[in-house]
Design a protein around this motif. Structure first.
Motif, short mmCIF file in Angstrom:
data_model
loop_
_atom_site.label_atom_id
_atom_site.label_comp_id
_atom_site.label_asym_id
_atom_site.label_seq_id
_atom_site.Cartn_x
_atom_site.Cartn_y
_atom_site.Cartn_z
N GLU A 212 0.77 -1.35 -0.17
CA GLU A 212 -0.32 -0.33 0.13
C GLU A 212 1.23 1.10 0.26
OE1 GLU A 212 -4.07 -1.94 1.82
OE2 GLU A 212 -3.06 -0.42 3.49
N LEU A 213 2.07 1.00 0.77
CA LEU A 213 2.85 2.69 0.67
C LEU A 213 3.66 2.04 -0.53
CD1 LEU A 213 4.25 1.85 4.60
CD2 LEU A 213 2.46 3.84 3.39
N MET A 214 3.61 1.74 -1.05
CA MET A 214 4.53 1.76 -2.84
C MET A 214 3.00 2.36 -3.56
SD MET A 214 6.38 -1.58 -3.07
CE MET A 214 8.33 -1.64 -2.22
N GLY A 215 1.88 2.04 -3.19
CA GLY A 215 0.98 2.81 -4.32
C GLY A 215 -0.29 2.24 -5.17
N ILE A 216 -0.27 0.64 -4.41
CA ILE A 216 -1.24 -0.47 -5.14
C ILE A 216 -2.05 -0.45 -4.13
CG2 ILE A 216 -1.51 -3.00 -5.22
CD1 ILE A 216 1.37 -3.71 -5.11
N ASP A 217 -3.04 0.23 -5.10
CA ASP A 217 -4.51 0.34 -4.38
C ASP A 217 -5.11 -0.16 -3.49
OD1 ASP A 217 -4.53 0.69 -7.49
OD2 ASP A 217 -5.41 2.55 -6.65
N ASP A 218 -5.30 -1.88 -3.81
CA ASP A 218 -6.12 -2.76 -3.11
C ASP A 218 -4.98 -3.96 -2.87
OD1 ASP A 218 -8.53 -2.06 -3.28
OD2 ASP A 218 -9.02 -2.40 -5.27
N VAL A 219 -4.90 -4.74 -1.87
CA VAL A 219 -4.57 -5.72 -1.63
C VAL A 219 -5.48 -6.42 -0.63
CG1 VAL A 219 -2.58 -6.30 0.19
CG2 VAL A 219 -2.37 -3.95 -0.87
N LYS A 220 -5.56 -7.51 -1.30
CA LYS A 220 -7.07 -8.95 -0.97
C LYS A 220 -5.88 -10.43 -0.88
CE LYS A 220 -10.18 -6.34 -3.97
NZ LYS A 220 -11.24 -7.18 -4.45
N SER A 221 -6.82 -11.02 0.60
CA SER A 221 -6.39 -11.84 0.86
C SER A 221 -7.14 -12.60 1.29
CB SER A 221 -4.94 -11.51 1.89
OG SER A 221 -5.42 -11.16 3.31
N GLU A 222 -7.67 -13.42 2.38
CA GLU A 222 -8.50 -14.23 2.87
C GLU A 222 -9.46 -13.37 3.43
OE1 GLU A 222 -6.31 -14.34 6.37
OE2 GLU A 222 -6.00 -14.37 4.01
N LYS A 223 -9.04 -12.52 4.16
CA LYS A 223 -10.22 -11.42 4.78
C LYS A 223 -11.06 -11.07 3.51
CE LYS A 223 -7.19 -10.94 8.16
NZ LYS A 223 -6.46 -9.93 9.47
#
Length: 880
Positions: free
Chosen positions: A280-291
């Motif tokens: 996220e700090l590098m600018g990726i909008d969405d980081v998704k996993s099991e949650k």
């Protein structure tokens, strides 16, 4: 490293401490303590050999922490049993041997000293225990340096930081990092495990790649793949990013963010090792996993199984392909993790039996990767999409069965459909080469530079030689939360309460700083709780309500309905996040965006957020890790009706496009494309900064040093007109000169030019072809007289000259024939009644310094300052 050498070093370590213990002939308890200490240290070394396939080195130091031990316990229970047995059995044997030697007096003290020196000296062998420990001390005790000094130390004087990146979009990107699926699986004796990877390698491009220090575990490899910098930090425990607040290094996601890409990272467990925060700090909008998905998807102690990961990947890619926006989709697998994979029982009968669970899961992942690429091909996406398939690192440890079948010279690789010919002539590809290759293959135009662009010598040796310098570089370019000196904050450390102010400090959750957000309503302190804290003003008092969307996603609807009603009532309210709202609001992003909550619609897990609204006009801020702001305790009461407020907010005569307006989130471009966009959005007034070239021609730029940086020019300034026009702004935007302005305004008869920086008006007035559509901010009374002498009606007096207008400034301005002022919004706010009196007298003041601080934005000025000013210099403002 050779397993026999590792075992030899462990024997030397135990023998050194054992021989050392024999010097203490009269102290049985102390001899046993030294023997036990030696075995404990050998146990740590053995754990590194079993798990990381090396004696304790920087990789072990970086990864070791008790939280990581618990998170990884499911992978290494067998190794844990070996370690326990490997401690107690030798301990008892060595105790008995020590007692036997002492009772028989078999070894003299001098022989004992000699043996200690011999065994200690053997640990100094190359790649032995002592050199590896020196590697850790070099990193841990590296001194701190500022950013400029760290760049110079590595030879990166021309490095472009995140803040300077300029980029334009190319093709879509699909990036798949395969857990430990190294090049050895392509060998003839193992190729049956990876037929799809073999097919893709033959159909497209395969390049071998070497693993490097500082990039040899999952998070460090991804860090290097994105930044091009080996991940050396003083901080250990693999939690570097758990309390990071900003990354200033340039990175692939930062470049793509500037180029307008939608970015999504999908992985099994986003919270492991702080990866979500890093992405996220590098600018990726969405980081998704099991949650982020329905609980029906199978989870393990790690998170999503790869079978579900690739199923969801196909769904996410289908959604991204439908959007009219370039995208970068990243994902990381887990099922092929050492030592024996993460077995998914659902696929056990779908593939031929293998010699180990690890090899079975390699077959499964190979099939899933092949299906993803075939899916892209079926969708006709590969013409405008490049894929990159690569391992994160080599298979770790010594206990995996498949290691027996690998060649000794092991390596990584890259498979891609991108044009990689630039790298095919090289002897070998390194992990630090990947960022440039990712962007080049996707045909993304950018000005970013990466470490590999500056290294001409052997890259592996360069990385080892510069370990300390990389520590200094990484830590200088990443901001971290300050460590807490005390667990509890004393009352004196908190910001002072103000009886006429509401103070909020939104603090996002982090492992390192589990503090409390702050809410003061005058002298009263309100306890913030997890989720969206809402302060509403009713009957002269503030009410506090919390929507814990993290724990209860259903409360998102309740939050939406409440905000909708407040906006309909034009109510005064303040929103603030404490701890986290989860990722639930983003799932209903369009609803919140339609309400006007643009930044709230993008609000992710563990992000700070503050917003305020009055008269239905919203200001927002979203940051990491915290935001703080003062608001009036009572809502601003305008002299105008709500309808009048909305009318002036939508009046294009009140909004000046600052430096041509914002484009691609960039300001101060003074470029053609920004002006075109602002005009399309309804602006009629265009402020441009005017400078003179070395050959006395007028051009649009804020200052020459800033122009050099934005244009990538390396010579002396000012330049001549031909040179100025030759260089694109940020490599993509068209520079403007006076001829360009004349042509542009000729085509738009309703547009007005507002000049800045220029204080010799007569030559410019004579050359600009539309004097009736010219307003000039001027910085001396003599310059105003000069402009008026040649017929310019609309002069704007600069703020610095207001102090010379006497006790009745409005009367003085009218006597001078001046109708306009340019004044900082901070000055207007601090001298509200003074400028309101000028405003009421008919003088039109335009406010500048918008978004400083960020919650004092265009919306704030529209709803709270326009009783004292007429308009503003706006970076962005959609005028219907």
């Amino acid at each position: 490293m050779n397993i026999f050498f590792q075992i030899f070093q462990l024997i030397c370590l135990v023998a050194f401490f054992f021989s050392l213990s024999q010097l203490f002939t009269e102290k049985k308890w102390f001899r046993r303590f030294i023997i036990a200490l030696g075995l404990v240290l050998a146990g740590f070394q053995l754990s590194s050999v079993l798990i990381g396939n090396s004696l304790i080195d920087y990789k072990y130091y970086q990864q070791f922490s008790f939280s990581i031990i618990f998170e990884m316990a499911g992978f290494y229970w067998k190794e844990a049993i070996i370690l326990i047995l490997g401690f107690f059995v030798p301990l008892l044997l060595l105790f008995k041997l020590s007692a036997f030697i002492q009772s028989r007096k078999l070894i003299s003290k001098w022989k004992t000293v000699g043996l200690s020196l011999v065994f200690g000296g053997l640990m100094f062998l190359n790649n032995g225990i002592i050199p590896n420990l020196k590697e850790i001390t070099d990193v841990h005790f590296a001194s701190s340096k500022n950013r400029k000094a760290t760049l110079e130390a590595i030879g990166l004087e021309k490095y472009v930081s995140k803040e300077e990146i300029e980029a334009s979009a190319g093709k879509n990107i699909v990036f798949i990092a395969l857990e430990s699926v190294e090049y050895g699986y392509f060998q003839e004796n193992l190729a049956h495990l990876v037929p799809n990877l073999e097919r893709l390698a033959n159909d497209y491009h395969l390049i071998k790649m070497e693993e490097s220090k500082g990039s040899d575990n999952t998070i460090s490899a991804l860090y290097t793949y994105f930044t091009g910098i080996p991940m050396f930090f003083k901080k250990h425990g693999n939690n570097v990013f758990s309390n990071a607040t900003e990354v200033h290094l340039n990175s692939v996601p930062h470049v793509l963010e500037k180029a307008g890409y939608k970015q999504l990272y999908l992985l099994g467990n986003a919270d492991f090792a702080g990866m979500k925060n890093m992405f996220e700090l590098m600018g990726i909008d969405d980081v998704k996993s099991e949650k982020n998905y329905d609980k029906k998807y199978s989870t393990y102690y790690w998170g999503l199984h790869d079978k579900d990961l690739f199923y969801l990947a196909e769904k996410e890619l289908t959604r991204l392909l439908k959007k009219d926006q370039p995208f970068a989709f990243y994902c990381s697998t887990i099922s092929t993790h050492h030592p024996n994979g993460v077995l998914d029982a659902r696929i056990a009968n779908s593939f031929p039996p293998q010699k180990s669970d690890l090899e079975l899961m390699v077959s499964a992942v190979d099939d899933q990767v092949g299906q993803i690429v075939d899916f892209l091909k079926k969708k006709n996406a590969l013409n405008n999409t490049v894929f990159y398939i690569l391992p994160d690192h080599l298979l770790m440890g010594n206990s995996a069965r498949v290691l027996n079948d690998f060649d000794y010279n092991r390596s990584l690789y890259l498979i891609s459909n991108a044009d990689t010919s630039i790298y095919r002539s090289k002897d070998s590809l390194f992990q630090i080469d990947i960022p440039s290759l990712l962007l080049a293959g996707a045909e993304v135009k950018h000005n970013a530079s990466f470490l590999a662009d500056f290294v001409e010598e052997d890259k592996s040796s360069f990385i080892l030689d510069k370990r300390s310098e990389f520590v200094q570089l990484n830590e200088a370019f990443i901001d971290f939360l300050e460590p807490k000196e005390n667990e509890a904050k004393s009352a004196s450390e908190k910001p002072p309460k103000k009886p006429n102010k509401v103070f909020v400090e939104s603090l996002a959750w982090s492992e390192e700083k589990k503090g409390e957000s702050i809410i003061y309503i005058g002298d009263e302190e309100i306890k913030a709780t997890r989720g969206m804290n809402l302060l509403t003003y009713e009957n002269g008092k503030h009410q506090h309500k919390v929507f814990d969307t993290y724990e209860n996603p259903a409360q998102v609807d309740s939050l939406y309905n409440t905000l909708s009603q407040l906006l309909k009532e034009n109510a005064y309210f303040i929103c603030m996040v404490h701890n986290s709202t989860g990722d639930e609001i983003k799932k209903q992003a369009e609803k919140f965006r339609n309400l006007g909550f643009i930044k709230m619609s993008k609000l992710g897990n563990r992000q700070a957020y503050v917003a305020s609204s009055n008269y239905g006009i919203i200001s927002e801020a979203r940051e990491n890790p915290k935001i703080k702001h003062h608001f009036p305790i009572e809502p601003f009461q305008s002299n105008n009706t709500v309808d009048e407020i909305y009318e002036r907010c939508h009046d294009p005569k009140r909004f000046i496009a600052h430096a041509g307006g914002m484009i691609d989130y960039r300001t101060y471009t003074n470029c053609l494309e920004a002006m075109n966009l602002a005009y399309e959005n309804g602006f009629k007034l265009f402020e441009l900064d005017i400078l003179k070239t070395s050959d006395d021609r007028y051009v649009c730029a804020h200052d020459w040093e800033g122009w050099k940086r934005k244009a990538g020019y390396e010579g002396t300034v000012p330049v001549d007109l031909a040179t100025f026009l030759k260089y694109k702004i940020h490599g993509k935007y068209t520079p403007m000169d006076l001829d360009g302005l004349n042509k542009w305004f000729a085509q738009r008869p309703d547009a007005v030019l507002v000049t800045d920086k220029l204080n010799e008006p007569i030559p410019f007035i004579k050359q600009f072809e539309f004097q009736d559509r010219l307003m000039m901010e001027l910085f001396s009374f003599d310059a105003i007289k000069d402009a008026q002498s040649v017929g310019l009606k609309d002069c704007i007096l600069s703020e610095d000259l207001v102090q010379y207008l006497g006790k009745e400034p409005a009367i003085k301005l009218k006597e001078m024939g001046i109708e306009y002022l340019a004044v900082s919004q901070n000055t207007i706010r601090n001298r509200f009644e003074f400028y309101k009196k000028i405003h009421d007298a008919g003088i039109k003041t335009f406010a500048f310094h918008v978004n400083n601080p960020q919650l004092r934005d265009e919306a704030y000025i529209c709803r709270e300052l326009m009783d004292a000013c007429y308009g503003l210099y706006a970076d962005k403002w959609q005028i219907p």
